[in-house]
Design an enzyme around this catalytic site. Structure first.
Site, PDB file in Angstrom:
ATOM      1  CB  SER A 105      -6.093 -40.572  78.739  1.00 30.28           C
ATOM      2  OG  SER A 105      -5.735 -41.617  78.218  1.00 30.28           O
ATOM      3  CE1 TYR A 120      -2.228 -37.407  76.554  1.00 32.51           C
ATOM      4  CE2 TYR A 120      -2.456 -39.713  77.532  1.00 32.51           C
ATOM      5  CZ  TYR A 120      -3.002 -38.526  76.840  1.00 32.51           C
ATOM      6  OH  TYR A 120      -4.186 -38.553  76.067  1.00 32.51           O
ATOM      7  CE  LYS A 133      -5.398 -36.160  78.610  1.00 32.43           C
ATOM      8  NZ  LYS A 133      -6.327 -35.328  78.154  1.00 32.43           N
TER       9      LYS A 133
END
Length: 241
Positions: free
Chosen positions: A133, A146, A150
């Site tokens: 991402s 998050y 990632k």
């Protein structure tokens, strides 16, 4: 890009980018093995594509390894499963931090380990695409766990590329911007918040799952046979804005 005769494992194939990738691969001749948590999602995907589905909770390390072994042998792997929880840094819980790393970072490692071991043992070549991402590069409010998960996947991808390349296994990562999936709607349903992100994308829109799937298929294909260790933004220019 013709994948006739090739067997491809796709994690997170029940929804979003993973589902779009599985469908696109099947339409271009691949035999797809789809891993996802929801049995109902697998049922509709199997009906649409004829793929083989394996229901698994990728937060469970032992179940993930068992599902990876069940999916083999395979020629190509797409690690696409992901999850998120929206919490400010000050509010991140250990439970959610661990969950996101289990699904977004540890599960890709486990599946790629078993996939690569089988390829090396049989003397075959292959390719892996890890779906990361833009959040791996940019700090996004309420996405602390998050972003960290990632970024961890990116570090894993680089080491995989270094170690697996000499064994004939190409490894690349793709980094989508906001993509219109159920997970993205959870994070970006607030119009004011979405407008701020949209304003940073020169192409003026969020991505559709097929936009990302096309790039994944390119990186899997022989057309990308000299592309290795790449972190590929698919972001409408977000990273340069």
């Amino acid at each position: 890009m013709d994948f006739q005769g090739q067997r491809v494992v796709v994690t997170g194939a029940g929804k979003g980018i993973g589902r779009a990738t599985a469908i696109m691969l099947a339409r271009r001749g691949a035999s797809v093995v789809a891993l996802t948590r929801s049995a109902s999602d697998l049922a509709t995907l199997e009906a649409e594509t004829g793929c083989r589905g394996i229901a698994v909770d990728l937060a469970d390390a032992e179940a993930t390894r068992a599902a990876a072994l069940e999916a083999l042998p395979a020629d190509l792997l797409v690690n696409c499963a992901g999850t998120t929880e929206l919490e400010s840094f000050l509010d991140v819980t250990v439970e959610n931090f661990d969950l996101l790393h289990a699904v977004n970072t540890r599960a890709p490692m486990i599946v790629a380990q078993e996939f690569s071991r089988e390829l090396v043992a049989s003397g075959r070549k292959g390719a892996i695409v890890n779906v990361s991402s833009c959040a791996a590069f940019v700090g996004i409010p309420d996405h602390a766990a998050y972003c960290a998960s990632k970024a961890g996947l990116d570090g894993l991808t680089r080491v995989m590329a270094k170690e697996l390349g000499p064994k004939g296994i190409r490894v690349n990562g793709v980094h989508p911007t906001v993509t219109l999936t159920p997970m993205a709607l959870k994070a970006w349903s607030d119009p004011a918040k979405a407008a701020g992100m949209m304003a940073r994308i020169p192409l003026g829109r969020f991505a559709e799952p097929d936009d990302i799937a096309e790039v994944i298929l390119f990186l899997l294909s022989d057309a990308a046979r000299m592309v290795h260790g790449l972190s590929m933004p698919v972001d409408g220019g977000y990273m340069i804005a």
